[in-house]
Design a protein around this motif. Structure first.
Motif, short mmCIF file in Angstrom:
data_model
loop_
_atom_site.label_atom_id
_atom_site.label_comp_id
_atom_site.label_asym_id
_atom_site.label_seq_id
_atom_site.Cartn_x
_atom_site.Cartn_y
_atom_site.Cartn_z
N ARG A 172 40.96 -18.99 30.08
CA ARG A 172 41.49 -19.97 31.02
C ARG A 172 42.46 -19.36 32.01
O ARG A 172 42.49 -19.74 33.19
CB ARG A 172 42.20 -21.09 30.24
CG ARG A 172 41.26 -21.97 29.41
CD ARG A 172 42.06 -22.82 28.45
NE ARG A 172 41.19 -23.62 27.59
CZ ARG A 172 41.61 -24.25 26.49
NH1 ARG A 172 42.89 -24.16 26.14
NH2 ARG A 172 40.76 -24.96 25.76
N SER A 173 43.27 -18.39 31.55
CA SER A 173 44.32 -17.85 32.41
C SER A 173 43.88 -16.63 33.21
O SER A 173 44.23 -16.50 34.40
CB SER A 173 45.55 -17.47 31.57
OG SER A 173 46.13 -18.62 30.97
N THR A 202 48.41 -16.12 22.81
CA THR A 202 48.53 -17.51 22.37
C THR A 202 49.78 -18.18 22.92
O THR A 202 49.74 -19.33 23.40
CB THR A 202 48.53 -17.59 20.84
OG1 THR A 202 47.32 -16.99 20.34
CG2 THR A 202 48.62 -19.03 20.36
N PRO A 254 49.99 -18.20 28.49
CA PRO A 254 49.94 -19.46 29.24
C PRO A 254 51.21 -19.75 30.02
O PRO A 254 51.17 -20.51 31.00
CB PRO A 254 49.71 -20.51 28.14
CG PRO A 254 49.14 -19.77 27.00
CD PRO A 254 49.77 -18.41 27.04
N ARG A 272 40.48 -18.41 23.99
CA ARG A 272 40.42 -19.55 24.92
C ARG A 272 41.51 -19.43 25.98
O ARG A 272 41.26 -19.70 27.17
CB ARG A 272 40.59 -20.86 24.14
CG ARG A 272 39.43 -21.19 23.21
CD ARG A 272 39.78 -22.36 22.31
NE ARG A 272 38.72 -22.64 21.34
CZ ARG A 272 38.88 -23.43 20.28
NH1 ARG A 272 40.05 -24.03 20.07
NH2 ARG A 272 37.87 -23.64 19.45
N ASN A 273 42.70 -19.04 25.58
CA ASN A 273 43.79 -18.89 26.55
C ASN A 273 43.50 -17.77 27.55
O ASN A 273 43.79 -17.90 28.75
CB ASN A 273 45.10 -18.61 25.82
CG ASN A 273 45.65 -19.84 25.13
OD1 ASN A 273 45.21 -20.96 25.38
ND2 ASN A 273 46.60 -19.63 24.23
N ALA A 310 43.32 -17.57 20.80
CA ALA A 310 43.80 -16.66 21.83
C ALA A 310 42.74 -16.42 22.91
O ALA A 310 43.06 -16.34 24.10
CB ALA A 310 44.20 -15.33 21.20
N PRO A 365 47.02 -21.38 33.38
CA PRO A 365 45.64 -21.58 33.85
C PRO A 365 45.60 -22.54 35.03
O PRO A 365 46.48 -23.40 35.16
CB PRO A 365 44.94 -22.17 32.61
CG PRO A 365 46.03 -22.78 31.81
CD PRO A 365 47.24 -21.92 32.04
#
Length: 502
Positions: free
Chosen positions: A413-414, A475, A479, A409-410, A407, A484
């Protein structure tokens, strides 16, 4: 202060502890269980032994064999003191048999398969010890399972390094694997010293075999010293040799602060309180969140105490020198286990992991993450949970930790690119991530300290599983709602430039 009870004050089967009872009067006087008193006194004895090793058995005038024998003799003495005598305690013999079994495998199994065989053997041996501890004590007690956990790390690391050194070509190895590759089967005394040295026998840290041998033989100071210039260790003037005194004194100061936290602050926030009906039924959501945040923060001081004290012992013996900083100051962090300030003020889950139990993180990355064919994150967290033992709280923590990793990481990125348009927005993003990281760390780790399954689930239920829900949203939904930036886009380039400016 309960340094090693993981927040569980009731220790019903502590009478089964077979370590030395010599300090029982001191145990009663200070109000600490005998296993914790033995551990603390053993670390102090190790510190004295470290100073003697560095001053009286210096590699410039003492052979490596003598230094190995000294480290093993003191290590076994301390081990027997904490685990029980060899003549009447099978737990001490369990450690010896584990070491002998591992060495027999090194001598009999070929380098093509040694890493797999040693890994299975070490984890199977550790499984038996963890199961026995769970059934015999029911809570965490300072027994041989802790030292064997560290020895399992060392043994599997060594086996993989031997595989890399004898069964792989230079082209097949990454720079890090090439650096740590072992080109021969260690002689018995070197092997025993690596696993049983007094600096790390009780609570680690796990170190690379080549680093330890370089330290014993005096090459660690030579290879990292700008004054050596390729000369032998004896040719380097003693006045130029890096001294650990400053690092040791600074870390001892941190130890004193941690002792204060354990004695004065930890009793104010007992972890067991969150089990009680008063906490579950009569405390609001904000109150629960605040208390768990405070309780987990002060409880971490128990781990910090052990790890920083172990680092002090290593540094006092001359082990841990890692070269120089850009300003010329010495670095004594080669085997450092935790970066307290970095962890407590981290701005992301990734930074928190990188600062906590760092030597275990290196082991997990080397053994699991970089070598797993698939599902790297899941398998790495599973190995970490299994290595710790069978208390259900471990699996709640590491299971949630794996989900948080994905989560996070998302989120990065976003959401992060949205806040990279100005310094004010960047500062706001850092404040948000700092607060979120504190909440996530507390929420995810309290089952690890509580150990139990259903009490942890009840607490999560009373808090509406809010972090778990946030993890699922980050998660699967985030996205889609906020995709992202695509590689090479203006937003991504702006975020990268802002990161470099920072």
């Amino acid at each position: 202060m309960e340094l090693f009870s993981y927040g569980v004050p009731s220790r019903p089967n502590i009478a089964m502890y077979q370590g030395s009872q010599l300090l029982k009067p001191l145990s009663r006087a200070v109000g600490l269980p005998i296993d914790q008193v033995n551990f603390t006194c053993s670390m102090l004895m190790s510190l004295i032994a470290s100073v003697i090793l560095r001053l009286s058995f210096h590699p410039s005038h003492t052979t490596a064999t003598v230094r190995h024998i000294y480290c093993v003799a003191i290590g076994l003495t301390i081990g027997v003191f904490c685990w029980g005598g060899l003549f009447y305690c099978r737990r001490s013999w369990n450690v010896i048999l584990f070491v002998l079994g591992c060495y027999m495998l090194l001598r009999t199994v070929g380098p093509q398969h040694i890493q797999k065989v040693v890994f299975v053997y070490s984890m199977a041996y550790l499984t038996v010890l963890h199961w026995y501890r769970l059934k015999s004590y029911g809570v965490y007690v300072l027994d041989i399972s802790g030292p064997v956990m560290v020895m399992t790390q060392k043994m599997t690391t060594l086996a993989f390094n031997i595989h890399d050194g004898l069964a792989q070509t230079e082209e097949q190895l990454s720079p890090e694997c090439r650096k740590h590759a072992v080109r021969k089967i260690p002689p018995p005394i070197e092997f025993a010293s690596y696993l049983l040295n007094f600096q790390t026998i009780l609570c680690g840290p796990c170190s690379q075999y080549n680093d330890y041998i370089d330290y014993i033989e005096g090459r660690s100071l030579q290879s990292r010293s700008p004054t050596a210039n390729g000369s032998t260790f004896k040719d380097v003037p003693s006045s130029k040799e890096p001294s650990p005194v400053r690092a040791v004194m600074e870390k001892l100061g941190i130890v004193l602060v941690l002792v204060f936290v354990n004695l004065k602050l930890l009793p104010l926030f007992p972890m067991e309180y969150i089990r009680e009906e008063k906490f579950l039924m009569n405390t609001g959501f904000i109150g629960k969140t605040t208390y768990i945040l405070c309780a987990t923060t002060v409880t971490r001081a128990k781990y910090y105490f052990a790890w920083v004290m172990a680092d002090v012992v290593c540094n006092a013996s001359g082990f841990g020198f890692n070269g120089y900083n850009e300003d010329g100051t010495e670095r004594w962090d080669l085997v450092q286990t935790v970066h307290i300030a970095r962890f407590e003020f981290s701005l992301s889950w990734r930074d928190s992991l990188a600062s906590w139990n760092t030597q275990t993180m290196v082991w997990l990355r080397m053994i699991a993450y970089e070598r797993a064919p698939c599902m790297k994150t899941f398998l790495t967290y599973l190995l970490s949970a299994y290595w710790h033992g069978f208390f259900p709280g471990y699996y709640l923590t590491f299971g949630a930790g794996a989900l948080v990793t994905i989560a996070a990481r998302n989120v990065r990125r976003s959401i992060r690119p949205v806040f990279q348009k100005s310094r004010t927005m960047v500062l706001l993003y850092h404040v948000m991530t700092f607060l979120a990281c504190r909440l996530v760390v507390a929420y995810v780790t309290f089952p690890f300290m509580l150990l139990s399954f259903w009490p942890s689930i009840q607490i999560y239920k009373s808090m509406y599983f809010y972090i778990h829900i946030a993890i699922l949203l980050a998660t699967f939904i985030l996205p889609v709602v906020l995709p992202p930036p695509k590689p090479g886009s203006t937003t991504e380039n702006s975020a990268s430039q802002s990161s470099r400016m920072k």
